[in-house]
Design an enzyme around this catalytic site. Structure first.
Site, short mmCIF file in Angstrom:
data_model
loop_
_atom_site.label_atom_id
_atom_site.label_comp_id
_atom_site.label_asym_id
_atom_site.label_seq_id
_atom_site.Cartn_x
_atom_site.Cartn_y
_atom_site.Cartn_z
N HIS A 186 -5.08 -2.51 6.84
CA HIS A 186 -4.50 -3.60 6.09
C HIS A 186 -3.33 -4.50 6.92
CE1 HIS A 186 -6.32 -2.53 2.50
NE2 HIS A 186 -6.16 -1.04 2.77
N TYR B 74 0.95 -1.17 -0.11
CA TYR B 74 0.04 0.03 0.21
C TYR B 74 0.78 1.36 -0.06
CZ TYR B 74 -4.31 -2.32 0.01
OH TYR B 74 -5.45 -3.16 -0.55
#
Length: 747
Positions: free
Chosen positions: A428, A273
């Site tokens: 995440h 990410y």
């Protein structure tokens, strides 16, 4: 009368000044500038990599122009046609803008103009997206995140053709499309926009980019500082993992630039990410650099964005693929377009590190702007030097005090350890404190599963996260770390996990042949302290470097522990007996265990249990210090997975029951090779005869490694005092050892 005339003149002057101010901003001014474009034009035909990149983009865009413009009514998830079409539209429009500026061919400007007005016509009456899965539905896409992608790219396209449009055309686009679009993803969706998360970064950058093009101070302030009164409740963290609101909380682009990055440039959500977020971070920072240089966004937090590029590159294996920490799709690498942007921008606007040029050479493409030209010219002029990835310790947390990630590398990435002792990592993050993965060159030896998602593959949940990401991929047992009583770290509770992080005990790579990292975790299981020490060792009596792993457990209660090793390859041999069930059954009912089939179960061998496999033409052996009361479980992922959403990967798991204080000690040893072409097998057997724990208490752990020729080496770690100048004395097996520093190793 005279006074009236003077007043009229003053009013006219003021009016003229306002008009001049409003029109004084020249275009393009985001990722391209007039002076930069002029330099590009002057060098066309003289810079091979830039010329090749330009030609490649031209062919791509020309093919799309020939097909015509399609702006379908949105209906699909990320794997469907409407999603992919709108995504391709904004990518092609941005590229067409660059082509217009460089080649001065009007067809590219007309293409963008026509596309924008098709969107202007559509957007005025467009409802929210019909798919209801997202916490923040977009209009063009199923989530506001993708709508923000669209605006980031379309802002660049609009900037590129801005001066070809009449004022009436610009007003129509800005009033009917761009401002309503920016309002919808921000004011209309504060839960998406007003938090610390990669989603919000895209939203902030989108509003900020269009604000810079339109010279709109209100929108720019909203981008930089967030929405002041967003109507959200104070306190807590939402289920998608972003902060909702806390008293005095910062928000907006600058807060997202400040909070998720450590001073080392590590992004708390993980490299997958970080790779995704680096594009809006860097592209908006570049726009700010060109339009608002006084803000010094590139210099913010001691150049953290440029540091972030180096951090990302260091979080890749020998093939350039990002380590799958937290949610991460395997195979994502620095060849992705966002890393082309990152490398080019970091080179041109940073210190012009020649090592970055070698990455750009591998990428074999550059941006069509001044940064891309600068990189291509550096390569042309022979300035490139190899990018050296050494061992590195990257801290986590805004101030670098929330754990981190250590990467130990031996040789030219001959063996690479990735050790995670970081913070949770927002939405995440996975529940895997003190976990690790191991690579030989670019091949996984001991793997981290990554995410459970098939990105943009419509047949698999619309290309979105699958339920198994929660029920399997995020769970503790899905990782190479300790599981206690079949429970997840922090009980699998995000709010609890977000309050804690592991602590570094020592990171010492001063000796390339004995590199050591150790960290502690005291909150994953209440009443239990975990300390994991990992050493990358090259012993002359061994063919290759190996990994020594010591997981020390101190607990006030007796528990059942499992230590899994997710090996990659074909089982060859083992020195323990086991039985395979006639009917495969899950290992448990929850916390990831429901997805593991038990394929075999046996008792450990006395002293040392060994398990060997063949992977990618290389041999590996796991040697573990065991007792006959330990159980060895052969497991495979795939239970309770009727949609076949999970890979059928295997693990060897060591189970120790009814135990309080103990240590799991293992060596993972690469050795030999096999060629399917010559059918030649070399050194297929382990060089370890036995692995023994010679001493283990709160202060010290000592491990003996005896090879097949009878030679022994001893490794001792000081579990409490990590001072480099602390002197230690420890009797082991009738011999007294004295040393200075946190560890001792004798060959």
């Amino acid at each position: 009368m005279k006074k009236l005339n003077i007043s009229a003149i003053l009013l006219m002057a003021i009016s003229l000044n306002i008009s001049f101010t409003a029109q004084s901003q020249e275009h393009p001014n985001l990722i391209m500038t007039k002076s930069g474009v002029e330099k590009i034009r002057q060098n066309l035909g003289k810079v091979p990599l830039f010329d090749a990149s330009l030609e490649s983009v031209k062919q791509e865009v020309d093919a799309e122009i020939a097909l015509g413009i399609d702006t379908p009514i949105p209906k699909d998830f990320s794997g469907g046609y409407t999603h992919q079409r709108h995504k391709l539209n904004f990518i092609i429009a941005q590229k067409a803008g660059a082509l217009y500026q460089i080649l001065q061919d009007e067809k590219y400007a007309i293409y963008i103009k026509d596309m924008l007005f098709q969107y202007e016509t559509m957007y005025k009456t467009l409802p929210v997206h019909p798919q209801e899965r997202s916490y923040a539905r977009g209009k063009l896409f199923w989530q506001c995140l993708n709508d923000s992608n669209w605006l980031v790219y379309m802002s660049q396209a609009y900037d590129a053709i801005y001066e070809t449009l009449s004022k009436a055309e610009r007003d129509k686009l800005e009033n009917n499309l761009f401002r309503p679009f920016a309002d919808f993803i921000s004011i209309g969706n504060p839960k998406f926009y007003n938090r610390i998360h990669n989603h919000s970064t895209w939203g902030n950058a989108a509003v900020g980019m269009i604000a810079l093009v339109m010279d709109d101070k209100e929108l720019l302030d909203r981008a930089l500082y967030g929405i002041e009164d967003d109507g959200l409740p104070i306190g807590g963290i939402d289920n998608d993992g972003g902060t909702i609101k806390v008293e005095g909380q910062k928000k907006g682009f600058l807060a997202n630039l400040e909070d998720p990055f450590s001073p080392d440039g590590y992004y708390t959500e993980g490299p997958y990410y970080q790779r995704y977020a680096m594009y809006p971070f860097l592209i908006f920072a570049l726009g700010m650099h060109n339009v608002k240089p006084e803000m010094k966004v590139f210099e913010h937090k001691d150049n953290v964005l440029l540091k972030g590029v180096d951090a990302l590159l260091n979080l890749t294996d020998a093939d350039g693929e990002f380590f799958p920490l937290n949610d991460g799709q395997k195979g994502m690498s620095y060849y992705t377009a966002s890393l082309v942007t990152a490398v080019d921008v970091a080179y041109h606007y940073g210190s012009q590190n020649p090592q970055l040029l070698s990455i750009a050479e591998k990428q074999n493409k550059v941006l069509l702007n001044q940064a891309g030209l600068s990189v291509a010219m550096g390569i042309r002029d022979g300035k490139s030097t190899p990018y050296l990835k050494n061992s590195i310790n990257l801290t986590d947390g805004q101030n670098g005090d929330q754990g981190g990630v250590s990467v130990l590398r031996y040789g030219n990435e001959d063996l690479t350890l990735v050790f995670k002792y970081a913070a949770q990592g927002l939405s995440h993050g996975h529940y895997d404190k003190l976990s690790f993965s191991l690579f030989e060159k670019g091949n996984e030896v001991i793997q981290d599963y990554g995410l459970a998602r098939f990105v943009n593959i419509g047949q698999k949940g619309g290309g979105n996260y699958l339920p198994e990401n929660t029920t399997w991929a995020k769970t503790t047992i899905a990782h190479n770390t300790l599981s206690q009583n079949q429970q997840m770290h922090f009980g699998g509770q995000y709010k609890v996990a977000s309050q804690h992080h592991s602590e570094l005990h020592v990171y010492d790579v001063s000796n390339k042949n004995v590199q050591v990292v150790s960290a502690t975790e005291t909150n994953a299981y209440p009443g239990t302290k975990l300390q994991r020490t990992m050493a990358l060792i090259k012993n002359p009596s061994f063919e290759k470097a190996f990994l020594l792993d010591i997981m020390k457990i101190i607990s006030g209660t007796k528990n059942q522990y499992e230590m899994p090793f997710y090996y990659m390859g074909q089982v060859l041999s083992q020195n323990f007996s086991y039985e395979s069930p006639e009917v495969l059954k899950p290992l448990g009912t929850e916390n990831g265990y429901q997805h593991l089939y038990l394929e075999g179960k046996g008792q450990a061998a006395a002293n040392t249990s060994q398990f060997s496999w063949l992977g990618q033409g290389k041999y590996y052996t796991l040697s573990s210090a065991t007792s006959t009361s330990d159980e060895l479980l052969l497991t495979r992922i795939g239970a309770n997975d009727p949609e076949f959403n999970l890979r059928r990967d295997a693990a060897l798991m060591i189970r120790r029951k009814d135990t309080d204080n103990t240590s799991f000690v293992s060596v993972i040893e690469p050795h030999g090779s096999y060629s399917p072409v010559s059918e030649l097998s070399l050194n297929s057997n382990s060089n370890i005869k036995q692995l023994l724990v010679m001493h283990d208490d709160a202060n010290y752990t000592a491990v003996s490694i005896e090879d097949v020729k009878g030679a022994s080496s001893l490794f001792i770690i000081a579990n409490k005092n990590a001072s480099a100048d602390k002197q230690h004395t420890l009797p082991v097996a009738g011999k007294t050892y004295k040393w200075t520093g946190v560890y001792y190793f004798s060959e």
